[in-house]
Write a protein that holds these residues in place. Structure first.
Motif, PDB file in Angstrom:
ATOM      1  N   ILE A 268      29.404  30.256  50.100  1.00  0.00           N
ATOM      2  CA  ILE A 268      30.450  31.016  50.615  1.00  0.00           C
ATOM      3  C   ILE A 268      32.047  30.663  49.898  1.00  0.00           C
ATOM      4  CG2 ILE A 268      31.860  31.379  52.746  1.00  0.00           C
ATOM      5  CD1 ILE A 268      29.109  31.045  54.212  1.00  0.00           C
ATOM      6  N   GLU A 269      31.969  29.445  49.708  1.00  0.00           N
ATOM      7  CA  GLU A 269      33.381  28.991  48.937  1.00  0.00           C
ATOM      8  C   GLU A 269      33.451  29.623  47.718  1.00  0.00           C
ATOM      9  OE1 GLU A 269      36.836  26.719  48.799  1.00  0.00           O
ATOM     10  OE2 GLU A 269      35.363  26.853  50.304  1.00  0.00           O
ATOM     11  N   GLY A 270      32.302  30.080  46.907  1.00  0.00           N
ATOM     12  CA  GLY A 270      32.394  30.947  45.640  1.00  0.00           C
ATOM     13  C   GLY A 270      32.615  32.227  46.095  1.00  0.00           C
ATOM     14  N   ILE A 271      32.133  32.746  47.196  1.00  0.00           N
ATOM     15  CA  ILE A 271      32.396  34.263  47.654  1.00  0.00           C
ATOM     16  C   ILE A 271      33.726  34.503  48.072  1.00  0.00           C
ATOM     17  CG2 ILE A 271      31.902  36.003  49.349  1.00  0.00           C
ATOM     18  CD1 ILE A 271      29.086  34.838  49.350  1.00  0.00           C
ATOM     19  N   LEU A 272      34.496  33.501  48.753  1.00  0.00           N
ATOM     20  CA  LEU A 272      35.821  33.564  49.065  1.00  0.00           C
ATOM     21  C   LEU A 272      36.736  33.478  47.486  1.00  0.00           C
ATOM     22  CD1 LEU A 272      35.953  31.500  52.188  1.00  0.00           C
ATOM     23  CD2 LEU A 272      35.832  33.812  52.109  1.00  0.00           C
ATOM     24  N   LYS A 273      36.421  32.862  46.772  1.00  0.00           N
ATOM     25  CA  LYS A 273      37.179  32.777  45.577  1.00  0.00           C
ATOM     26  C   LYS A 273      36.937  34.135  44.952  1.00  0.00           C
ATOM     27  CE  LYS A 273      36.960  27.786  44.742  1.00  0.00           C
ATOM     28  NZ  LYS A 273      36.145  26.562  43.960  1.00  0.00           N
ATOM     29  N   TYR A 274      35.686  34.475  44.707  1.00  0.00           N
ATOM     30  CA  TYR A 274      35.610  36.070  44.308  1.00  0.00           C
ATOM     31  C   TYR A 274      36.609  37.128  44.976  1.00  0.00           C
ATOM     32  CZ  TYR A 274      33.323  40.490  42.979  1.00  0.00           C
ATOM     33  OH  TYR A 274      33.306  41.776  42.747  1.00  0.00           O
ATOM     34  N   ALA A 275      36.563  36.841  46.302  1.00  0.00           N
ATOM     35  CA  ALA A 275      37.291  38.015  47.095  1.00  0.00           C
ATOM     36  C   ALA A 275      38.818  37.598  46.621  1.00  0.00           C
ATOM     37  CB  ALA A 275      37.180  37.506  48.414  1.00  0.00           C
ATOM     38  N   ASP A 276      39.417  36.416  46.604  1.00  0.00           N
ATOM     39  CA  ASP A 276      40.844  36.264  46.183  1.00  0.00           C
ATOM     40  C   ASP A 276      41.131  36.893  44.695  1.00  0.00           C
ATOM     41  OD1 ASP A 276      41.288  34.847  48.367  1.00  0.00           O
ATOM     42  OD2 ASP A 276      41.064  32.983  47.437  1.00  0.00           O
ATOM     43  N   ALA A 277      40.283  36.665  43.824  1.00  0.00           N
ATOM     44  CA  ALA A 277      40.284  37.214  42.419  1.00  0.00           C
ATOM     45  C   ALA A 277      40.275  38.697  42.428  1.00  0.00           C
ATOM     46  CB  ALA A 277      39.385  36.574  41.689  1.00  0.00           C
ATOM     47  N   ALA A 278      39.417  39.242  43.363  1.00  0.00           N
ATOM     48  CA  ALA A 278      39.230  40.735  43.480  1.00  0.00           C
ATOM     49  C   ALA A 278      40.428  41.357  43.833  1.00  0.00           C
ATOM     50  CB  ALA A 278      37.985  40.971  44.399  1.00  0.00           C
ATOM     51  N   VAL A 279      41.019  40.791  45.117  1.00  0.00           N
ATOM     52  CA  VAL A 279      42.278  41.305  45.476  1.00  0.00           C
ATOM     53  C   VAL A 279      43.364  41.378  44.769  1.00  0.00           C
ATOM     54  CG1 VAL A 279      44.079  40.982  47.228  1.00  0.00           C
ATOM     55  CG2 VAL A 279      41.711  40.702  47.917  1.00  0.00           C
ATOM     56  N   SER A 280      43.398  40.266  43.826  1.00  0.00           N
ATOM     57  CA  SER A 280      44.417  40.251  42.856  1.00  0.00           C
ATOM     58  C   SER A 280      44.358  41.269  41.767  1.00  0.00           C
ATOM     59  CB  SER A 280      44.484  38.999  42.071  1.00  0.00           C
ATOM     60  OG  SER A 280      44.953  37.700  43.098  1.00  0.00           O
ATOM     61  N   LYS A 281      42.941  41.458  41.389  1.00  0.00           N
ATOM     62  CA  LYS A 281      42.577  42.404  40.290  1.00  0.00           C
ATOM     63  C   LYS A 281      43.029  43.765  40.665  1.00  0.00           C
ATOM     64  CE  LYS A 281      39.096  43.743  37.161  1.00  0.00           C
ATOM     65  NZ  LYS A 281      37.670  43.547  36.488  1.00  0.00           N
ATOM     66  N   SER A 282      42.597  44.262  42.156  1.00  0.00           N
ATOM     67  CA  SER A 282      42.926  45.475  42.833  1.00  0.00           C
ATOM     68  C   SER A 282      44.189  45.820  42.810  1.00  0.00           C
ATOM     69  CB  SER A 282      42.222  45.408  44.166  1.00  0.00           C
ATOM     70  OG  SER A 282      42.779  44.726  44.821  1.00  0.00           O
ATOM     71  N   LYS A 283      44.943  44.779  42.775  1.00  0.00           N
ATOM     72  CA  LYS A 283      46.636  45.172  42.779  1.00  0.00           C
ATOM     73  C   LYS A 283      47.077  45.098  41.597  1.00  0.00           C
ATOM     74  CE  LYS A 283      47.246  43.202  47.592  1.00  0.00           C
ATOM     75  NZ  LYS A 283      47.804  42.021  48.108  1.00  0.00           N
ATOM     76  N   GLY A 284      46.204  45.030  40.667  1.00  0.00           N
ATOM     77  CA  GLY A 284      47.082  45.356  39.251  1.00  0.00           C
ATOM     78  C   GLY A 284      47.367  44.064  38.737  1.00  0.00           C
ATOM     79  N   GLU A 285      47.086  43.088  39.229  1.00  0.00           N
ATOM     80  CA  GLU A 285      47.355  41.662  38.535  1.00  0.00           C
ATOM     81  C   GLU A 285      46.386  41.395  37.630  1.00  0.00           C
ATOM     82  OE1 GLU A 285      48.026  38.737  41.664  1.00  0.00           O
ATOM     83  OE2 GLU A 285      49.145  40.085  42.901  1.00  0.00           O
ATOM     84  N   GLU A 286      46.660  40.456  36.667  1.00  0.00           N
ATOM     85  CA  GLU A 286      45.747  40.115  35.245  1.00  0.00           C
ATOM     86  C   GLU A 286      44.888  38.950  35.979  1.00  0.00           C
ATOM     87  OE1 GLU A 286      45.924  38.427  30.916  1.00  0.00           O
ATOM     88  OE2 GLU A 286      47.798  38.732  32.103  1.00  0.00           O
ATOM     89  N   VAL A 287      43.613  39.384  35.851  1.00  0.00           N
ATOM     90  CA  VAL A 287      42.477  38.643  36.224  1.00  0.00           C
ATOM     91  C   VAL A 287      41.661  38.487  35.098  1.00  0.00           C
ATOM     92  CG1 VAL A 287      40.531  37.968  37.578  1.00  0.00           C
ATOM     93  CG2 VAL A 287      42.724  38.813  38.888  1.00  0.00           C
ATOM     94  N   LEU A 288      41.421  37.280  34.145  1.00  0.00           N
ATOM     95  CA  LEU A 288      40.943  37.261  33.093  1.00  0.00           C
ATOM     96  C   LEU A 288      39.299  37.461  33.176  1.00  0.00           C
ATOM     97  CD1 LEU A 288      43.042  34.703  31.091  1.00  0.00           C
ATOM     98  CD2 LEU A 288      43.157  37.120  30.842  1.00  0.00           C
ATOM     99  N   ILE A 289      38.949  36.577  34.159  1.00  0.00           N
ATOM    100  CA  ILE A 289      37.493  36.587  34.358  1.00  0.00           C
ATOM    101  C   ILE A 289      37.201  36.393  35.775  1.00  0.00           C
ATOM    102  CG2 ILE A 289      35.326  35.285  34.046  1.00  0.00           C
ATOM    103  CD1 ILE A 289      36.438  34.289  31.572  1.00  0.00           C
ATOM    104  N   MET A 290      36.570  37.317  36.266  1.00  0.00           N
ATOM    105  CA  MET A 290      36.117  37.290  37.943  1.00  0.00           C
ATOM    106  C   MET A 290      35.185  36.098  37.987  1.00  0.00           C
ATOM    107  SD  MET A 290      37.538  39.723  39.603  1.00  0.00           S
ATOM    108  CE  MET A 290      36.480  39.876  41.124  1.00  0.00           C
ATOM    109  N   PRO A 291      35.393  35.503  38.998  1.00  0.00           N
ATOM    110  CA  PRO A 291      34.634  34.133  39.327  1.00  0.00           C
ATOM    111  C   PRO A 291      33.073  34.510  39.271  1.00  0.00           C
ATOM    112  CG  PRO A 291      36.644  34.318  40.751  1.00  0.00           C
ATOM    113  CD  PRO A 291      36.518  35.568  40.049  1.00  0.00           C
ATOM    114  N   ILE A 292      32.125  33.706  39.126  1.00  0.00           N
ATOM    115  CA  ILE A 292      30.847  34.060  38.913  1.00  0.00           C
ATOM    116  C   ILE A 292      30.112  33.282  40.259  1.00  0.00           C
ATOM    117  CG2 ILE A 292      28.460  33.943  37.861  1.00  0.00           C
ATOM    118  CD1 ILE A 292      29.989  34.057  35.168  1.00  0.00           C
ATOM    119  N   VAL A 293      29.627  34.136  41.080  1.00  0.00           N
ATOM    120  CA  VAL A 293      28.983  33.666  42.362  1.00  0.00           C
ATOM    121  C   VAL A 293      27.535  33.350  42.314  1.00  0.00           C
ATOM    122  CG1 VAL A 293      28.776  33.991  44.759  1.00  0.00           C
ATOM    123  CG2 VAL A 293      30.851  34.624  43.771  1.00  0.00           C
ATOM    124  N   ILE A 294      27.040  32.185  42.147  1.00  0.00           N
ATOM    125  CA  ILE A 294      25.819  31.957  42.074  1.00  0.00           C
ATOM    126  C   ILE A 294      24.840  32.170  43.373  1.00  0.00           C
ATOM    127  CG2 ILE A 294      24.123  30.069  41.496  1.00  0.00           C
ATOM    128  CD1 ILE A 294      26.259  28.822  39.888  1.00  0.00           C
TER     129      ILE A 294
END
Length: 309
Positions: A61-87
């Motif tokens: 779940i910790e990995g999922i929440l980190k993915y969610a944070d990065a996804a929100v940033s990317k969806s708003k047009g912010e630069e996200v080099l690599i989306m977190p990989i959730v194992i």
């Protein structure tokens, strides 16, 4: 980091579950009306399987929440080099839980209620995560400017908090019966003294982790951190001084596991001293130190679990 070494990890001591459980049935109903070895083993199995599940699930779940944070940033047009990989979650222990043992008696219904919440939230989080990935992979955020991304993140956080709460409730409710069951299993056991002493080390370590969790999200207090260090150091020293002298040859291999546990506990002290020094200089606990403490804690816990199994 939303949680320093999630409470599940801080309390997730696998309870002794070694063979040669001599005298288990002699205690009978003396402790929490346990029906001897069978009830004690059922309680311990539930405890160990649930804690393993909670630990694995929490990390996932910790990995999922980190993915969610990065996804929100990317969806708003912010630069996200690599989306977190959730194992993918490897929660094999969860499938081993067939029900709440009757040995929990008056707490059984409450434990079942929390366990059902835990199970439901676990499934819901997976479904929402799949929905989130579909939304991001199809780049649908370009149509709604990331509105759904923000909504999904909030939903995931709410579900995660509910899962954490149910998990912590379960741990608190199963502890009394689990401690009693451990007494049954350890009755006349050749490793009893070593296990009890090692558990004292882990209890002291839990206290350290609880304090660091509070100080990580709040203010660093050197005096309090040093006090917990001294207490843990004393427990580790006492355990390390025990001479492993077990005559039964079937437990000969436990000597190296006992020594490994003490070595890892000593290594944790090294990381802890560094954390105190670095935090004093920074005025707060740095992320790098808390990550090192997290990793070191994992090593101590893993070696403890190997020893008592």
């Amino acid at each position: 980091m939303r949680k320093i070494i999630i409470l599940a990890m801080a309390l997730s001591l696998t309870v002794v579950n070694i063979s040669c459980k001599k005298g288990a049935d002699k205690l009978g109903n003396a402790v929490l009306n346990l029906g001897g070895e069978q009830d004690a083993n059922a309680i311990i199995d539930f405890n160990n399987n649930f804690l393993d599940s909670y630990k694995s699930t929490s990390k996932h779940i910790e990995g999922i929440l980190k993915y969610a944070d990065a996804a929100v940033s990317k969806s708003k047009g912010e630069e996200v080099l690599i989306m977190p990989i959730v194992i993918s979650s490897m929660d094999y222990s969860f499938s081993k839980i067939k029900g709440v043992p009757s040995g929990f008696e008056k707490d059984k219904a409450a434990i079942e209620s929390d366990f059902n919440i835990y199970k439901t939230k676990k499934e819901t989080i997976e479904k929402k995560f799949e929905e989130f990935k579909s939304y991001m992979n199809s780049e649908d955020y370009k149509d709604d400017k990331g509105a759904k991304a923000e909504s999904l993140r909030k939903e995931l956080e709410t579900e995660a908090n509910a899962l954490y709460l149910s998990g912590e409730n379960i741990m608190m409710k199963i502890k009394p019966a689990t401690d009693a069951a451990e007494e049954v299993i350890l009755k006349d056991h050749p490793l009893k003294d070593y296990i009890i002493s090692s558990k004292s080390v882990m209890n002291s370590l839990d206290s350290v982790v609880e304090l660091l969790g509070k100080q990580y999200t709040g203010k660093f207090n050197e005096a309090d951190a040093q006090k917990k260090y001294d207490e843990f150091d004393k427990a580790v020293e006492a355990n390390s001084k025990l001479v492993f002298d077990v005559k039964d040859p079937q437990y000969a291999y436990k000597k190296s596991q006992f020594e490994s546990f003490n070595k890892n506990a000593s290594n944790f002290l090294d990381s802890y001293r560094k954390l105190i020094r670095d935090s004093k200089a920074a005025g707060k606990i740095p992320d790098s130190n808390i990550q090192q403490i997290d990793s070191s804690y994992e090593s101590v816990l893993s070696s403890y679990n190997s020893f008592v199994k």
